[in-house]
Design a protein around this motif. Sequence first.
Motif, PDB file in Angstrom:
ATOM      1  N   HIS A 190       0.829  -1.204   0.000  1.00 36.46           N
ATOM      2  CA  HIS A 190       0.000   0.000   0.000  1.00 36.46           C
ATOM      3  C   HIS A 190       0.871   1.266   0.000  1.00 36.46           C
ATOM      4  O   HIS A 190       0.564   2.250  -0.654  1.00 36.46           O
ATOM      5  CB  HIS A 190      -0.944  -0.006   1.212  1.00 36.46           C
ATOM      6  N   ARG A 191       1.987   1.184   0.740  1.00 36.03           N
ATOM      7  CA  ARG A 191       2.923   2.315   0.791  1.00 36.03           C
ATOM      8  C   ARG A 191       3.519   2.562  -0.600  1.00 36.03           C
ATOM      9  O   ARG A 191       3.677   3.699  -1.038  1.00 36.03           O
ATOM     10  CB  ARG A 191       4.016   2.003   1.813  1.00 36.03           C
ATOM     11  N   TYR A 192       3.848   1.455  -1.289  1.00 32.95           N
ATOM     12  CA  TYR A 192       4.430   1.574  -2.632  1.00 32.95           C
ATOM     13  C   TYR A 192       3.411   2.189  -3.604  1.00 32.95           C
ATOM     14  O   TYR A 192       3.761   3.040  -4.425  1.00 32.95           O
ATOM     15  CB  TYR A 192       4.888   0.194  -3.124  1.00 32.95           C
ATOM     16  N   GLU A 194       0.959   4.201  -2.804  1.00 31.55           N
ATOM     17  CA  GLU A 194       0.846   5.623  -2.428  1.00 31.55           C
ATOM     18  C   GLU A 194       2.001   6.429  -3.028  1.00 31.55           C
ATOM     19  O   GLU A 194       1.822   7.552  -3.495  1.00 31.55           O
ATOM     20  CB  GLU A 194       0.844   5.774  -0.902  1.00 31.55           C
ATOM     21  N   LEU A 195       3.190   5.826  -2.994  1.00 36.18           N
ATOM     22  CA  LEU A 195       4.371   6.476  -3.568  1.00 36.18           C
ATOM     23  C   LEU A 195       4.200   6.642  -5.080  1.00 36.18           C
ATOM     24  O   LEU A 195       4.537   7.693  -5.638  1.00 36.18           O
ATOM     25  CB  LEU A 195       5.613   5.632  -3.272  1.00 36.18           C
ATOM     26  N   ARG A 196       3.647   5.640  -5.734  1.00 42.85           N
ATOM     27  CA  ARG A 196       3.350   5.713  -7.176  1.00 42.85           C
ATOM     28  C   ARG A 196       2.412   6.892  -7.479  1.00 42.85           C
ATOM     29  O   ARG A 196       2.644   7.659  -8.399  1.00 42.85           O
ATOM     30  CB  ARG A 196       2.668   4.414  -7.640  1.00 42.85           C
ATOM     31  N   LYS A 197       1.329   6.967  -6.688  1.00 43.22           N
ATOM     32  CA  LYS A 197       0.351   8.054  -6.876  1.00 43.22           C
ATOM     33  C   LYS A 197       1.040   9.421  -6.775  1.00 43.22           C
ATOM     34  O   LYS A 197       0.807  10.314  -7.583  1.00 43.22           O
ATOM     35  CB  LYS A 197      -0.751   7.958  -5.805  1.00 43.22           C
ATOM     36  N   LYS A 198       1.918   9.538  -5.778  1.00 43.02           N
ATOM     37  CA  LYS A 198       2.588  10.815  -5.524  1.00 43.02           C
ATOM     38  C   LYS A 198       3.515  11.184  -6.687  1.00 43.02           C
ATOM     39  O   LYS A 198       3.499  12.317  -7.178  1.00 43.02           O
ATOM     40  CB  LYS A 198       3.388  10.694  -4.215  1.00 43.02           C
ATOM     41  N   SER A 203      -4.373  11.512  -8.231  1.00 45.17           N
ATOM     42  CA  SER A 203      -5.128  11.353  -6.977  1.00 45.17           C
ATOM     43  C   SER A 203      -6.136  10.205  -7.087  1.00 45.17           C
ATOM     44  O   SER A 203      -6.350   9.450  -6.142  1.00 45.17           O
ATOM     45  CB  SER A 203      -5.845  12.652  -6.623  1.00 45.17           C
TER      46      SER A 203
END
Length: 376
Positions: A190-192, A194-198, A203
Amino acid sequence: SKATALYVKFGEVYAFYEPEFLKISKEVYNKWLEELQKLKNYDHMFERLFAKKTHILSQKEEKLLAAAGEIFESPSETFEIFDNADINLPMVKNESDEMVQLTHGNYSSLMESKNREVRKAAYKALYSNYKQYQHTYAKTLQTNVKVHNLNAQIRSYDSARQAALANNFVPEKVYDVLMEAIHQHLPLLHRYIELRKKILGISDFKMYDIYTPLSNLDYKFNYEDGMKKAEEVLAIFGKEYKEKVKAAFEQRWIDVEENIGKRSGAYSGGSYDTNAFMLLNWQETLDDLFTLVHEMGHSMHSAFTRENQPYVYGDYPIFLAEIASTTNENILTETLLKESKDDKERFALLNHWLDSFRGTVFRQSQFAEFEQKIHE
C-alpha cells in the motif's frame, strides 16, 4: 485434438499400472530392491507412489477416470481457444496517436505508456470485451473449479488445494504461512502504491496506472540486442550453460514475434526428447528482456534435467520451477545496475525490480487466495 485423444487413450490403457503395483507390500518391495540393483534408479519414483497409496483407486475406477481425461480438460481448453483465437479486440490509439489493433501482446506495452489517456483507452477496450462475454468466461471458470473439486473428492483428498499440493509433497502449511506473511506485509504494498500516486501526480489512482514506469527513461531492446545481452549476462553460469544458451538462439528454439491465434504471454515447454522450446510475444520493452532471461532459465533447467536424468525424473515440480527463472531475472537486474551510468538509469531499473516483486509475490499470492476462496 487428435494428439490429445491418443494421449488420453494411452492413459486409459496404462491406468492398470498404479493399482497393480500397489498390491505389492512395502516389505516385498524392499526385498526386491536388495536383490535387483537395476531397481535402485527407480527407488524415488516408487517411494512417491507408495506415499499416495490411499489416493489411488481400483483398476476399473482408474481406467474410467483416465478415459474422461479430455472431458476434464475441456473447460480450460475452451477458455484458451476463446481467449487466444476467437476474441477480436478493437482498435485503439497508441502514444504516437496512431490507431493500432489491440492484442494480448501489445496490451502490456500500452499499459506502460506515459500517456494516461492511452492506458485508459486500452484498459477499457480490453475489459469491455471481457464484460461482453462475462457469462461464458464465468462458466468455463466455474466448470474448471468443479473438475478440481470432483477429482479431489474422488481421490479422497480433503480439498482441491490438498490434492494440488500433495502432487509435489508440499504441506498445506506452506500455503498458509505464505498468506500470513503476505497479509502481514500488505502495508508495504500500500505504501508503494501511495508512492506511485505521488510520483505520477494522480489522486484517483486506477488499475491502468499500476504498470506505467515511474521513470522517464525509455529502455528499448530489439530482439537482436536482447539476445546479446541475455547471452552476456547468463555467461556467469559457465561454459556449458553459455553454449546451451547460444544453441537455443542459433537453433531457433524460440518463437519470438506475436501472431494471430498465438497463445498470449511467454512460455517454456518441449518434451523429454525435444529441445526446450520457448514462446515469446516480443514488444521491444525492458520487460521483454527480463522475460527472455526468465524463460531461458526454465528452458536451461529443462534441458539439463532431460539430458542428465532418466525419463522418470525428466521433469521437475512446479514448486521448483520458478527458482531458475527468477534467479536469472535477479542476475540481469544486478548486472544492469552495475552498468548503469547515472541515478536516472538506476531509478528506472529499481522501479522495474519493485514492480516485478509486486507482480511475482503480491499479485501471484492474490491469485492463489482467490483460487482458494472460489474452490471453497
